[in-house]
Design an enzyme around this catalytic site. Structure first.
Site, PDB file in Angstrom:
ATOM      1  N   ILE A  35       0.878  -1.162   0.000  1.00  0.00           N
ATOM      2  CA  ILE A  35       0.000   0.000   0.000  1.00  0.00           C
ATOM      3  C   ILE A  35       0.918   1.215   0.000  1.00  0.00           C
ATOM      4  O   ILE A  35       1.833   1.315   0.812  1.00  0.00           O
ATOM      5  CB  ILE A  35      -0.940  -0.007   1.230  1.00  0.00           C
ATOM      6  N   SER A  36       0.722   2.118  -0.940  1.00  0.00           N
ATOM      7  CA  SER A  36       1.647   3.237  -1.120  1.00  0.00           C
ATOM      8  C   SER A  36       1.608   4.199   0.062  1.00  0.00           C
ATOM      9  O   SER A  36       0.632   4.272   0.810  1.00  0.00           O
ATOM     10  CB  SER A  36       1.305   4.004  -2.402  1.00  0.00           C
TER      11      SER A  36
END
Length: 321
Positions: free
Chosen positions: A152-153
């Site tokens: 997840i960025s």
């Protein structure tokens, strides 16, 4: 709700978009026992023509109605705030307003300034998109693993990329900074992952289409988004490098994985006047291995590319698994 509203093809509830399986119903029940379902606010739909062809000729992006999105979004945000607070109180301190606003402050300190983007990040409960063992880190400005060698960025990177899609080009004579555009109408996301970025996008765009090539992540995103009752996201399982021609053209495309170049199929599906943001691998000695690239489509065969800061993303791959 009027009969006309019921007959509209979009937006739909997520349950109408994705298949509900018994196991997922049980998972949803478990989630709901700890966190009440939250309806995130979404911008009002703007007028756009139906796309009948699977490979339409590029044209101007969907029409936007100035002022409507902001007014309706403000009312929806006010209504959802109470539901969000109640759900977060049940979830504990990690989901409190204080935790979410602390994340917004970190994202702002990292350079994101668009108020719409900051508000969207502040509304989305990020802890629902990470594994339980990492929930205590959900509101740090950090990338976290989500399985299958994906992440997840960082929220600041998510905010930066969305902010770039929202900004208008300055006029040649302009002395000031870039002026914010109207809310996006139709956005394509390549790489759904756990669904977090799609949820943030849903707060600033009329329609969000998202493609994931890894089946378990596609299923995870469906499960993560369902309790939030986000009505304007459509999830697709498929090869993101091919885009989604049946829903094209898009006035914005955001790519969450780095390739050697931007696939031509995605450029073809970008509306004239639209923007695409993607990490691209570089071969410059001593420079970053990847950098963000902003591509603007200015005509049928005219594209303008701007290289931005260095980043690090997982690799862009073809096919499905």
């Amino acid at each position: 709700m009027s009969e006309r509203s019921r007959g509209r093809r979009f937006p739909l509830t997520l349950d109408a978009v994705v298949e509900r399986k018994p196991a997922e119903r049980q998972r949803e029940k478990r989630i709901s026992s700890g966190v009440n379902a939250v309806s995130l606010p979404t911008p009002a739909r703007t007028a756009s023509a139906e796309r009948a062809s699977s490979t339409p000729a590029p044209g101007p992006g969907p029409q936007r109605v100035a002022g409507v999105d902001a007014a309706v979004g403000a009312v929806a945000a006010s209504a959802v705030q109470a539901r969000t607070q109640a759900a977060h109180a049940a979830a504990g301190g990690m989901a409190s307003d204080r935790a979410r606003q602390a994340l917004v402050a970190r994202v702002q300190a990292a350079g994101v300034t668009d108020a719409r983007v900051l508000a969207a990040i502040g509304r989305v409960p990020r802890h629902l998109f990470v594994d339980a063992g990492l929930a205590s880190q959900a509101y740090e400005d950090a990338a976290l693993p989500i399985g299958h060698q994906q992440t997840i960025s960082k929220p600041s990177v998510v905010g930066r990329m969305i902010e770039l899609l929202l900004r208008e080009r300055p006029e040649p004579s302009a002395q000031a900074a870039q002026v914010p555009a109207q809310p996006l109408s139709r956005v394509l996301e390549i790489g759904t992952g756990c669904g977090y970025q799609a949820a943030v996008l849903s707060q600033v765009a009329g329609e969000v289409y998202s493609i994931e090539r890894i089946r378990p992540l596609h299923e995870k995103a469906k499960a993560n988004l369902r309790p939030l009752r986000v009505p304007n996201i459509r999830l697709h399982y498929g090869d993101g490098m091919l885009g989604l021609p049946k829903a094209a053209p898009f006035d914005a495309i955001i790519v969450a994985a780095a390739g050697l170049e931007v696939p031509q199929a995605l450029l073809d599906q970008l509306a004239i006047g639209g923007r695409l943001i993607a990490p691209v691998a570089t071969d410059r000695a001593g420079g970053p291995s990847q950098q963000l690239v902003l591509i603007e489509r200015r005509g049928r065969f005219q594209f303008h590319s701007t290289a931005l800061e260095g980043v690090f993303f997982v690799p862009l791959k073809s096919g499905t698994v």
